[in-house]
Design a protein around this motif. Structure first.
Motif, mmCIF file in Angstrom:
data_model
loop_
_atom_site.group_PDB
_atom_site.id
_atom_site.type_symbol
_atom_site.label_atom_id
_atom_site.label_comp_id
_atom_site.label_asym_id
_atom_site.label_seq_id
_atom_site.Cartn_x
_atom_site.Cartn_y
_atom_site.Cartn_z
ATOM 1 N N ARG A 44 -17.407 4.440 -4.714
ATOM 2 C CA ARG A 44 -16.684 5.089 -5.818
ATOM 3 C C ARG A 44 -17.504 5.109 -7.088
ATOM 4 N NH1 ARG A 44 -11.175 6.010 -5.610
ATOM 5 N NH2 ARG A 44 -10.904 5.612 -7.800
ATOM 6 N N ALA A 90 -4.967 -4.691 5.653
ATOM 7 C CA ALA A 90 -5.669 -4.704 4.373
ATOM 8 C C ALA A 90 -6.543 -3.470 4.239
ATOM 9 C CB ALA A 90 -6.502 -5.969 4.253
ATOM 10 N N VAL A 91 -7.256 -3.155 5.315
ATOM 11 C CA VAL A 91 -8.152 -1.999 5.190
ATOM 12 C C VAL A 91 -7.352 -0.704 5.120
ATOM 13 C CG1 VAL A 91 -8.667 -1.349 7.583
ATOM 14 C CG2 VAL A 91 -10.439 -1.230 5.860
ATOM 15 N N VAL A 92 -6.237 -0.662 5.825
ATOM 16 C CA VAL A 92 -5.385 0.534 5.727
ATOM 17 C C VAL A 92 -4.953 0.726 4.278
ATOM 18 C CG1 VAL A 92 -3.144 1.498 6.338
ATOM 19 C CG2 VAL A 92 -4.570 0.493 8.108
ATOM 20 N N GLY A 93 -4.525 -0.381 3.658
ATOM 21 C CA GLY A 93 -4.079 -0.295 2.269
ATOM 22 C C GLY A 93 -5.179 0.171 1.342
ATOM 23 N N VAL A 94 -6.356 -0.449 1.496
ATOM 24 C CA VAL A 94 -7.461 -0.101 0.593
ATOM 25 C C VAL A 94 -7.875 1.350 0.797
ATOM 26 C CG1 VAL A 94 -9.874 -0.552 0.088
ATOM 27 C CG2 VAL A 94 -8.284 -2.450 0.360
ATOM 28 N N LEU A 95 -7.941 1.757 2.061
ATOM 29 C CA LEU A 95 -8.362 3.141 2.321
ATOM 30 C C LEU A 95 -7.321 4.121 1.780
ATOM 31 C CD1 LEU A 95 -9.945 2.984 5.879
ATOM 32 C CD2 LEU A 95 -11.047 2.985 3.647
ATOM 33 N N LEU A 96 -6.050 3.780 1.937
ATOM 34 C CA LEU A 96 -5.011 4.657 1.410
ATOM 35 C C LEU A 96 -5.213 4.890 -0.083
ATOM 36 C CD1 LEU A 96 -1.585 3.641 2.979
ATOM 37 C CD2 LEU A 96 -2.559 5.908 2.875
ATOM 38 N N LEU A 97 -5.602 3.803 -0.777
ATOM 39 C CA LEU A 97 -5.682 3.912 -2.227
ATOM 40 C C LEU A 97 -7.030 4.421 -2.711
ATOM 41 C CD1 LEU A 97 -3.767 0.732 -3.316
ATOM 42 C CD2 LEU A 97 -2.995 3.088 -3.244
ATOM 43 N N LEU A 98 -8.115 4.004 -2.040
ATOM 44 C CA LEU A 98 -9.428 4.260 -2.617
ATOM 45 C C LEU A 98 -10.230 5.337 -1.918
ATOM 46 C CD1 LEU A 98 -10.747 0.702 -3.464
ATOM 47 C CD2 LEU A 98 -9.683 2.379 -4.945
ATOM 48 N N ALA A 99 -10.212 5.339 -0.588
ATOM 49 C CA ALA A 99 -11.269 6.081 0.110
ATOM 50 C C ALA A 99 -11.016 7.561 0.162
ATOM 51 C CB ALA A 99 -11.427 5.531 1.515
ATOM 52 N N SER A 147 0.830 -1.202 0.000
ATOM 53 C CA SER A 147 0.000 0.000 0.000
ATOM 54 C C SER A 147 0.864 1.252 0.000
ATOM 55 C CB SER A 147 -0.968 -0.006 1.183
ATOM 56 O OG SER A 147 -0.322 -0.420 2.345
#
Lengths: 596, 491, 241, 140
Positions: free
Chosen positions: D135, C163-172, B148
């Protein structure tokens, strides 16, 4: 009383030079070598005289002992020499940064003469670091320290070449750097092997057997200008600035001579390598037109005497070699200075462009002749009292053929350095150039050099007392003087004959020579055939090596270059497929090893 | 308190991660990350000191005796690696504050520090654990957080790079867990020491070489040993500066540690090198890595990518040392783990400074930077000297041991190739120096020196790489002792 | 053939069929649904293997939540897969060889479920016999996961969080900053900038320099940095899926 | 939306049961299959179902994305907190035996960490769902 490692003073000096200007800087560049020399003489010098070799400032590194400062008679001699050389060099370069010397330089003399302050700072700092590195290398007591200064020598000196700030000097400097870095890597490789074999990294005698010894010899040989690896000398020296070349000529090769004397005294191959070195550059030197390049060849030739002396290995021979190194730094420096002065004032160094300068540069011409006399080993000049030791040692050890070759080479020295340099620059046909004497500091530096040449020649005892080995030798007996005078007279005759018959340096008339003296009959023939052959072989080897390197690089570019398979990015799918292939390969390998 | 250090080393940064996420303010998250990194440095140094004086430390989590519970087990080897990881973390984190503010949007910063803490604790968790499945768990934490963070790179290509790293990293982790599974099937235990004890009894079963294979491929993929390095160059190139500096100095190093742990401690030197002849695989691959990747680096024109390829080559040095299977060789490998972390950290951080001011690390954009960013480029030269292996730098110490190890086995060819590798490093470092110092800059572009908050951490690593090059006695001693421990096959 | 073996074989065949169908179909929506079925069948298989907890997780996560998340992704990217450019012959051969070697390599593995397997001889019996005395938790799986190996479970919790940190970094948090190519220069554009704003920005910057670009002149992220050839993974576009 | 009466009514009936089942799975984990992880997923599934049927807007009103995010982080804190409790009370990290006498401590510990797991998993799943569902389509 001991002193600091000599390089420290120079490195600190370099820092000060970088930060100061004008009078302060001048005081520093002159003060550092003098203070260094004094402290070395009073400190380590007295200690060595009183209680033998000194190992100072030792420290441990991964189980090995580093000795950054080893003082004994051999290293001290070179230490003194380098201080003197640095002093002379800085006196000679003192005018840098003052703008154009005397404001009298002709408009068209090229970019080399008007030295701006920036370049001056660079040159002074580089020269200071360079001299310091040479001292560091000479006083290094172990191979690691030696390696560090060995590489520093290369890195610092290359700036003296680049200081000329032209495309060509840049390319030359780069090649210079590469070959010296290679030399350093070889040195390190050899050091690793030696450390592995003996468990010690002491920089001492190394037997010439096994890979380690030969690699080390090659490493030293590159710096010393051994045949086939000598090109950097004749390439780089003429490319440097007038003042830079003076420094270049003093340090790098002499450090190599010192290293050879330290590690390979008495190694037989050196006798023959040295003899070859005295011998082959003569042909090139006679044919060469650029007078500074002629001096480059002469440099190789003089180192040849030293290398041969080290190879002979007796006390007298090694003494002769190091004494000759001492003398050579000064007279070769003097010659380079005089040519530098000519170049500074006229912007030219080609023999065919010059001539008749004695009318406007009488002092320079006189001083140049002093240097020429010294290099030609006239009695009462320095080389006479040093080179003869090597020759005598060769006879003592029954190396008669070697002695003959050296005799021939000595005559050749007279020919190309003793006469050709002053003759073409200051006399010959009048080129019509009218200029002035160079700046005062240049004249002072040359004068000191000339005085030293004479002093050593007249009072050799002082130098002999500094030599590493005890010996009983008197240069001024009838036999030596007469032999040398004969050689010189015939050498001079030969030159005159060649010039008067209009065949010098043109080579097509060699057959007509009326020959009484052996070398004179051989000379032109050798120039044409042997010299030509050497040049052809040399060129062929170079071309084929470059060809191989070129094709390897081409292949490397195709596979490793930007778009080569090893460098470009792969699609993810191919990556994963690749992993699967490797998995299968590993599996098969391990199952095989396991015994299926 | 101090007897809990093995656990606290990992779990303090780990609990700070959600704290950083919850704070949701850049400054607070940074404070948490800073605290976590420096705590890790303190704890790892304390642990290394303890291990050196008292020997192996075993910590039974939950009070369950191993092999029934999970054990944290520290010996000289992993204490040394933990110190390496924590040192880099502690130096990179102050650097990150300024660098990240420029490269990452502000609303992402708290989560960035969360990911950073997770990666740190993941790497430390892998390092200190004495349980193979636990290795996998923490490997996942560190890998996921690394993915990430890489994806946050400014360049769009960071996304592709991350995707590829994700695929390859997952394949690697899966292979490792498959290998662990096979080992469990054959022994019924997951504890490393217990495995080492129970494996010899089942060594005649063909499942063992299969487990061995999966672990080899999985670990060499994770540590980017040629030819499984394909994910690395792009990931390092496009990641944010601070992430590259941290990852390049730690992630692959921890994988090298895993290689040592699995093949020396668990399978045992005799099996891995004697019967399976692991050196037959590792040595040629590492040599090709050194030569081919250095050559690629020579042709590269993006300096971060150049350094990334150089990293693959440097990993070759580590693996080469290990492949000798001798005390000297493994010492060289271990030393290079630490030494390379210092120098490559410094180099990537210097490139981060360039990125900060210039916005690009293309070679063509670096003309004349020697004058405009003197401290940054001097740091680059300092790190570069170490990479080349100049005496008085850490790089020299590593190479010295490596060549001695080669000579000890009479392997002149390898010793020579190592020297050639050094020369190639000289060429690619020189290439950058030449552009930065000898080419004229675009005069119309105003470029200032990087801010002190970036320069100081960079220079800390540069000075460290000289410091430990001059006084290598401590590091060399620890590495030698650790190597002897590994070759004795146990703890 | 015992009934259990029969069920085993049927489930495995179903699994294989579903797997091949997932690979074959070009409709991603169908592929996602088939993947859900695949998870469900695996869950069944786990039940037969007496791994009820694993089956439970597989059903809940694999067949449940993952399917929803995958569908969510499809809603963003569309459900058509590009036709692959390469023939899958080479990969197929590689997979067959690797698989064959693997089958050979694992042929000496202890038989599944046998009592005298090493796996059932060492730590496992201890858990079975002593865990109730030590924890009073009847479900051994729970006592192992949450107590004996609770450090692992802590790690797994952290993985999920990562996993959620990664997804939030990229998407949210809105789109990532982008490097775009404009007028021969690469510039970084802050997220949330619309094309109109960009055009206005350029106009402001190039004022006096003559001729600001049209709004459509901005080409977000297309192509590669010209100085940076070779960095763009070649053929990535054709390799999706 | 209004015409999908069957879906809405069905979901309204199902969701409470799913949640109760989640609770059952969570608390019954000690005795039968199940535990925090599965329970977290089931809770999240109930919520996702709600969001799918009644729309994202309504779902966000019930549980804002921020709350899901806090849940995800808090679960880890809870889990690790239980571990630290072991140290504070004089045992090892993750040592439940010091929480209370004998196996009671084990029970407390297991309930504590399962609570952490269920919180994180629920929070993560919902947050992931929001992240994807929230999104717009890129190429539209």
């Amino acid at each position: 009383m001991t002193s600091l490692p000599p390089f420290v003073l120079f490195f600190v000096g370099a820092l000060v030079v970088a930060l100061t200007k004008g009078a302060v800087r001048k005081a520093v560049v002159l003060g550092v070598p003098l203070v260094g020399l004094g402290s070395l003489w009073m400190g380590a010098g007295q200690d060595v005289a009183a209680s033998g070799p000194q190992l100072l400032y030792q420290l441990e590194l991964i189980g090995y002992t580093l000795t950054p400062f080893r003082a004994d008679k051999l290293s001290l001699l070179f230490g003194y020499l380098f201080h003197i050389a640095a002093f002379l060099g800085f006196v000679y370069a003192l005018h840098l940064g003052d703008g154009a010397p005397d404001g009298s330089v002709a408009e068209d003399v090229g970019e080399d003469d008007v030295v701006g302050n920036g370049t001056a700072t660079l040159q002074h700092v580089a020269a200071m670091l360079y001299a310091g590195s040479a001292l560091g290398a000479v006083f290094a007591g172990d191979f690691i320290t030696l390696f560090v200064f060995w590489e520093l020598l290369a890195i610092t000196s290359v700036f003296l070449i680049w200081a000329r700030d032209s495309e060509r000097s840049y390319a030359t400097g780069f090649r210079y750097l590469i070959i010296h870095v290679v030399s350093g890597v070889l040195l390190l490789s050899a050091a690793l092997m030696i450390a592995h074999r003996t468990g010690s990294i002491e920089f001492g005698a190394v037997p010439l057997q096994g890979a380690a010894g030969w690699i080390l010899l090659l490493s030293f040989g590159i710096k010393a200008g051994f045949p086939l690896v000598h090109n950097w000398i004749t390439e780089a020296y003429p490319e440097s600035t007038p003042t830079g070349t003076v420094f270049l000529s003093a340090f790098t090769t002499k450090v190599a001579v010192y290293a050879l004397a330290r590690s390979f005294a008495g190694a037989d191959p050196l006798i023959y390598i040295g003899t070859a070195m005295t011998f082959f550059p003569i042909f090139y030197a006679v044919l060469e037109n650029d007078l500074r390049r002629v001096l480059g060849y002469s440099m190789i030739n003089q180192i040849g005497f030293m290398v041969a002396g080290i190879g002979i290995g007796t006390a007298m021979a090694v003494n002769g070699a190091v004494a000759h190194a001492f003398a050579d730094v000064i007279f070769k420096g003097l010659l380079f200075m005089s040519m530098g002065a000519v170049m500074t004032m006229t912007g030219r160094t080609k023999g065919t462009d010059l001539g008749g300068l004695y009318k406007t540069m009488p002092i320079t011409a006189t001083l140049c002749i002093f240097g020429a006399a010294a290099i030609s080993a006239f009695p009462l000049f320095s080389a006479f009292v040093t080179k003869s030791m090597i020759m005598v040692a060769a006879v003592d050890e029954h190396h008669y053929i070697v002695w003959l070759f050296m005799l021939f080479a000595s005559a050749g020295v007279l020919e190309h350095a003793g006469i050709k340099i002053p003759y073409f620059a200051f006399f010959a046909h009048d080129s019509g150039i009218r200029t002035k004497e160079p700046p005062k500091n240049m004249l002072v530096a040359m004068s000191i050099g000339a005085v030293l040449c004479v002093l050593i020649g007249v009072f050799p005892g002082q130098l002999y007392a500094l030599l590493p080995f005890e010996m009983d030798y008197h240069p001024y007996d009838t036999y030596h003087v007469v032999t040398q005078m004969q050689l010189l007279v015939f050498g001079a005759l030969g030159f005159i004959t060649l010039v008067k018959s209009g065949i010098y340096p043109d080579e097509k008339r060699a057959v007509h020579i009326d020959a009484e003296v052996l070398y004179r009959r051989l000379g032109p023939w050798l120039v044409r055939t042997v010299g030509g052959a050497v040049a052809r072989v040399d060129a062929a080897v170079r071309a084929s090596v470059m060809g191989v390197v070129g094709s390897v690089l081409g292949a490397a570019d195709r596979s490793h270059g930007q778009m080569g398979p090893l460098a470009r990015s792969w699609p993810s799918g191919s990556m994963v497929l690749w992993v699967a292939i490797l998995l299968a390969a590993y599996l098969l390998f391990y199952l095989w090893e396991f015994g299926l | 308190m101090s007897e809990h250090l093995p656990a606290l080393l990992v779990v303090v940064p780990l609990i700070l991660a959600p704290v950083a996420a919850l704070s949701n303010r850049p400054r607070a998250a940074f404070a948490a990350a800073f605290a976590g990194c420096w705590w890790a440095l303190y704890a790892s140094l304390a642990l290394l000191t303890r291990v050196r004086s008292e020997g192996v430390i075993s910590y039974a989590l939950g009070g369950w005796a191993p092999p029934y519970g999970i054990e944290l087990r520290l010996d000289l080897v992993n204490a040394f690696v933990a110190v390496t990881v924590a040192t880099i973390g502690a130096v990179v984190i102050p650097y990150a504050w300024t660098s990240v503010k420029k490269e990452i949007t502000e609303d992402r910063i708290p989560l960035f520090y969360t990911a950073f803490l997770l990666m740190l604790s993941g790497l430390l968790g892998i390092t200190v654990t004495g349980d193979v499945f636990n290795v996998f768990v923490f490997l996942e934490i560190s890998s996921l957080s690394a993915y990430s963070m890489i994806a946050l790179g400014q360049d769009r290509r960071a996304l592709t790079a991350t995707f590829q790293y994700l695929i390859m990293g997952s394949v690697g982790a899966t292979f490792i867990v498959i290998g662990i599974g096979f080992m469990y099937v054959m022994t019924g235990t997951l504890n490393m020491a217990d495995l080492a004890e129970r494996l010899p009894a089942v060594m005649d079963n063909r499942t063992i070489p299969v487990a061995f294979t999966f672990l080899t491929v999985g670990i060499t993929l994770k540590l980017a040993l040629f030819p499984l390095h394909l994910w690395l160059p792009n990931a390092y190139t496009y990641a944010p500066s601070a992430v590259t500096a941290f990852m390049a100095s730690t992630a692959t190093k921890v994988s090298v540690y895993l290689l040592l742990r699995f093949f020396f401690t668990i399978f045992g030197f005799a099996f891995a090198f004697g019967q399976m002849r692991l050196n037959m695989v590792l040595m040629p691959l590492s040599l090709v890595a050194i030569l081919a990747m250095s050559l690629v680096a020579i042709y590269e024109i993006n300096v971060k990518r150049l350094l990334a390829f150089s990293s693959v080559a440097q990993i070759g040095y580590m693996v080469l040392g290990i492949s000798f299977g001798s005390v000297l060789g493994v010492t060289a490998g271990l030393l290079h783990i630490f030494n390379h972390a210092l120098m490559k950290g410094a180099l990537f951080m210097a490139m981060g400074c360039v990125m900060y001011r210039v916005g690009s690390v293309q070679l063509s954009k670096m003309a004349g930077l020697g004058k405009k960013m003197p401290w940054t480029m001097a740091a680059f030269v300092g790190g570069g000297l170490s990479l080349i292996g100049v005496p008085l730098t850490v790089g020299f110490i590593s190479k010295w041991y490596l060549v001695q190890a080669a000579l000890e086995q009479g392997n002149w060819l390898v010793a020579g190739l190592v020297m050639i590798g050094s020369l190639m490093a000289l060429v690619y470092i020189w290439k950058v120096v030449e552009v930065a110092y000898f080419q004229e800059a675009d005069s119309d572009v105003e470029i200032r020196e990087a801010p002190l908050s970036l320069l100081i951490p960079t220079w800390v690593l540069v000075i460290a790489s000289f410091w430990f090059g001059i006084d290598a006695s401590t590091t060399a001693q620890v590495a030698t002792d650790a190597a002897e421990l590994l070759l004795r096959g146990g703890s | 053939m015992t009934p259990v073996e029969f069920v085993d074989i049927v489930l495995l065949i179903l699994l294989a069929i579903t797997g091949i169908a997932v690979i074959r179909t070009r409709n991603l929506f169908a592929a996602v649904m088939l993947a859900g079925i695949y998870s469900l069948v695996s869950a069944g298989l786990f039940v037969v293997m007496d791994a009820v907890d694993v089956a439970f997780t597989e059903a809940a996560v694999g067949a449940g939540i993952s399917t929803v998340l995958l569908l969510g992704t499809l809603a963003l990217v569309g459900d058509k897969e590009h036709k692959p450019q390469h023939t899958p012959i080479l990969p197929l051969i590689v997979v067959l060889i690797t698989g064959g070697v693997l089958i050979y390599g694992t042929s000496q593995m202890p038989p599944f479920g046998a009592a005298d397997n090493p796996a059932n001889q060492h730590v496992a019996p201890y858990y079975l016999e002593d865990s109730y005395d030590e924890t009073h938790v009847p479900n051994v799986v729970t006592s192992v996961l949450a107590s004996y190996r609770s450090y692992d479970t802590m790690g797994e919790t952290a993985v999920v969080f990562t996993a959620v940190v990664g997804v939030l970094l990229l998407l949210a948090r809105g789109p990532l900053p982008q490097r775009i190519h404009h007028d021969g220069e690469w510039i970084t554009v802050r997220p949330g900038t619309t094309r109109e704003e960009l055009a206005a920005q350029f106009k402001a910057e190039t004022e006096g320099g003559g001729g600001g670009p049209e709004g459509g002149g901005v080409d977000p992220g297309g192509g590669a940095d010209p100085e940076d050839r070779g960095d763009t993974p070649s053929g990535e576009g054709g390799e999706r899926g | 939306m209004d015409d999908r009466v069957i879906l809405r009514v069905g979901a309204k009936i199902l969701i409470p049961f799913i949640m109760i089942f989640g609770l059952y799975v969570h608390f019954h984990g000690d005795y039968g299959p199940g535990g925090g992880f599965q329970a977290g997923v089931i809770f999240a599934a109930a919520f996702v179902l709600y969001a799918l049927i009644f729309g994202l807007g309504n779902a966000i009103q019930v549980l804002p994305p921020k709350a899901a995010y806090i849940c995800a982080a808090m679960g880890v804190v809870i889990y690790l907190g239980v571990g630290f409790l072991g140290i504070i009370l004089g045992g090892q990290f993750m040592d439940y035996s010091v929480l209370a006498y004998s196996y009671t401590g084990q029970h407390y510990g297991i309930i504590g960490v399962e609570l952490g797991v269920v919180t994180t998993v629920f929070g993560v799943m919902v947050a992931l769902f929001y992240a994807f569902a929230g999104r717009r389509r890129v190429d539209s």
